[in-house]
Design an enzyme around this catalytic site. Structure first.
Site, PDB file in Angstrom:
ATOM      1  N   SER A 264       6.467  -9.858  14.403  1.00 17.87           N
ATOM      2  CA  SER A 264       7.115  -9.937  15.948  1.00 17.87           C
ATOM      3  C   SER A 264       8.332 -10.279  16.037  1.00 17.87           C
ATOM      4  O   SER A 264       9.034 -10.675  15.030  1.00 17.87           O
ATOM      5  CB  SER A 264       6.211 -10.832  16.698  1.00 17.87           C
ATOM      6  OG  SER A 264       6.645 -12.305  16.601  1.00 17.87           O
ATOM      7  N   LYS A 265       9.188  -9.935  17.056  1.00 18.30           N
ATOM      8  CA  LYS A 265      10.682 -10.006  17.137  1.00 18.30           C
ATOM      9  C   LYS A 265      10.757 -11.761  17.274  1.00 18.30           C
ATOM     10  O   LYS A 265      11.717 -12.292  16.903  1.00 18.30           O
ATOM     11  CB  LYS A 265      11.087  -9.640  18.497  1.00 18.30           C
ATOM     12  CG  LYS A 265      10.883 -10.511  19.747  1.00 18.30           C
ATOM     13  CD  LYS A 265      11.600  -9.660  20.765  1.00 18.30           C
ATOM     14  CE  LYS A 265      11.740 -10.565  22.169  1.00 18.30           C
ATOM     15  NZ  LYS A 265      12.113  -9.814  23.255  1.00 18.30           N
ATOM     16  N   ARG A 266       9.684 -12.516  17.654  1.00 18.70           N
ATOM     17  CA  ARG A 266       9.784 -13.952  17.525  1.00 18.70           C
ATOM     18  C   ARG A 266       9.779 -14.548  16.112  1.00 18.70           C
ATOM     19  O   ARG A 266      10.334 -15.463  15.796  1.00 18.70           O
ATOM     20  CB  ARG A 266       8.621 -14.750  18.260  1.00 18.70           C
ATOM     21  CG  ARG A 266       8.371 -14.399  19.635  1.00 18.70           C
ATOM     22  CD  ARG A 266       9.174 -15.199  20.721  1.00 18.70           C
ATOM     23  NE  ARG A 266       9.535 -14.473  21.876  1.00 18.70           N
ATOM     24  CZ  ARG A 266      10.720 -14.183  22.437  1.00 18.70           C
ATOM     25  NH1 ARG A 266      11.781 -14.889  21.754  1.00 18.70           N
ATOM     26  NH2 ARG A 266      11.008 -13.762  23.247  1.00 18.70           N
TER      27      ARG A 266
END
Ligand code: GLU
Length: 509
Positions: A264-266
């Site tokens: 994920s972008k996280r």
């Protein structure tokens, strides 16, 4: 087989994830390999999720990575427009076609009514409400209302959506080129909205209509779209296009570095590496990109190609052209691809090492300029050549090479304390004097003089070189010491030696 036509169909809803760039790459490779056409289509019909700047970001990412579409917005082609927001009339026409054929219907249920219905199901302890063959008879739609009632509502301008009429009892088979036969029952598909109340199509309708009209032969996209494929096949069926339906290939997910769950972008932010091709700033948040992190496009592309595909040989280094040659949909893996950032760094290093010093120098010069340290082309070329085997990304040329162009003092003080013996200072002063006489100032001549001095004074490399390095570059690490001295220049080296001896003397006290 008809001429291959594939498309990359991103939605401009934010920064393009690196997985999206991989999808674009695989489409591009397949098109080039088969002498086909690679289309870029912007799927921007979801106004709620539309983000200004996202389309430019997509175009710039493709441009940077060298994945050039043949047709698309701004590029022309015979199948445009290539931005879905410019194709409204087309979707309206095809929706009417489905309505006329009895494959779709108007639904007038308001959000409140739908919510109330969901609550009812919940209260009764049922699984969540689905609008489908089993429930639609209890709703407000044109299948339940009389023709007159429906027309009256439409004439009165009552908001409505158009839904696909999915009949139970149908089997849907998708011959996925990666996954093989994937079967769905039509009961698994609900009566999806095709046309929203705002008069714009949903992704599903627009996607299928466009793939058909743009004569797409192969849909190559992320695995997250596999469940939607059942609905898409039913749509092709409803339109009577099933025979000319494209082939499907669903690409494996990109997984977190530990293999647990989707990347994920996280993850990028938490683990400190980019998961986007370019930096993306929105509000006070900046997501980091490969370009700004100092990756070469060719290395990034090579790395991405291997996230879900392999050539079946030991070869790991592939130019884009070689990838076109080697690429094969059959060699795409079914299982998720673990995102190994160290591998990305390794690739980048290989490309840096292979790069021509002068051309790499341009980029190195840019990095120094970005840090407000403009350097000459000659300096940039020298730094590129001397450091490229020691770094993984472009910013490291600056981090590790600043001493080439400016005095940095003693950075490794611990080593300086250990190596510097104040009582040896007269000897090092003598060495400095010897170096002052070196002419021409080249690494071999500097070495010759230094070695002669060491012999005469009965000193070893381990006693002399660290001192030269510390005084001139602040550290004992780095490329060949004599090459550093040559690059720094004679006058500057002599000045740094005096200054360095003083600094090291002071560190002792
Ligand atoms: N617009 C969809 C996306 O953003 C395209 C999916 C597809 O390729 O069909 O991923």
């Amino acid at each position: 087989m008809a001429d291959v036509r594939v498309r990359f169909a991103p939605s401009p809803t934010g920064a393009l994830h690196i997985g999206g760039l991989r999808t674009a790459l695989y489409n591009y490779l397949f098109a080039r390999k088969s002498g086909g056409t690679f289309v870029l289509r912007i799927e921007d019909t979801d106004q709620k999720r539309f983000v200004p700047g996202a389309e430019d970001y997509i175009l710039e990412s493709l441009e940077w990575s060298g994945i050039r579409p043949d047709e698309g917005p701004g590029l022309g082609g015979d199948f445009g427009p290539y931005r879905q927001s410019e194709r409204r009339e087309i979707y309206a026409r095809y929706t009417q076609h489905l309505l006329d054929g009895g494959h779709a219907y108007y639904a007038f249920d308001t959000e409140e009514e739908l919510d109330a219905r969901r609550e009812e199901e919940k209260a009764a302890g049922n699984h969540s409400f689905r609008y489908d063959a089993a429930t639609r008879t209890g709703m407000r739609n044109s299948l339940v209302l009389t023709r007159e009632e429906t027309d009256a509502l439409l004439d009165a301008g009552t908001p409505y959506v158009v839904r696909l009429r999915v009949e139970p009892g149908q089997m849907v088979h998708v011959q996925d080129l990666v996954r093989g036969d994937v079967a769905f029952r039509s009961e698994e598909v609900d009566d999806k909205v095709l046309m929203k109340a705002d008069g714009l199509p949903t992704y599903h309708l627009a996607n299928v209509v466009d793939d058909h009209l743009m004569e797409i032969t192969h849909v190559i996209r992320g695995e997250e779209w596999l469940p939607s494929t059942a609905l898409h096949v039913l749509l092709y069926r409803a339109f009577g296009w099933e025979k000319s339906m494209p082939a499907f290939a669903h690409l494996p997910l990109l997984l977190k570095p530990n293999g647990k769950g989707k990347l994920s972008k996280r993850d990028g932010q938490q683990l400190g590496f980019p998961v986007f091709p370019l930096d993306w700033t929105s509000g006070d948040e900046t997501l980091s990109g490969f370009r700004e992190a100092g990756f070469l496009p060719a290395a990034t592309v090579n790395f991405l190609a291997f996230l879900g595909w392999n050539p079946g040989t030991e070869q790991e280094m592939f130019t884009l052209r070689e990838l076109v040659e080697a690429f094969d949909l059959e060699r795409i893996n079914k299982s998720g691809a673990q995102y190994d950032f160290e591998k990305a760094r390794w690739y980048n290093q290989q490309y840096l090492i292979a790069a021509d010093d002068e051309r790499l120098g341009d980029r190195v010069g840019q990095v120094f300029a970005d840090h407000h340290h403009p350097i000459s082309t000659e300096q940039a070329t020298t730094i590129a050549g001397l450091l490229k085997e020691r770094v993984h990304t472009l910013p490291e040329f600056y981090e590790q090479g600043l001493y080439f162009v400016t005095r940095v003092g003693i950075t490794d003080e611990k080593m300086a304390r250990k190596k510097w013996k104040p009582d040896q200072r007269p000897r090092f002063e003598a060495l400095r004097k010897e170096l002052a006489g070196v002419d021409p100032w080249t690494a071999p001549r500097i070495k010759e003089t230094t070695v002669a001095f060491m012999k005469a004074n009965d000193l070893g490399f381990g006693q002399v070189l660290p001192i030269l390095r510390l005084a001139v570059s602040g550290t004992v690490n780095g490329p060949d010491a004599f090459a550093i001295l040559e690059a720094v220049g004679q006058e500057e080296t002599l000045a740094r030696l005096s200054e360095g001896y003083n600094l090291m003397d002071r560190l002792q006290s």
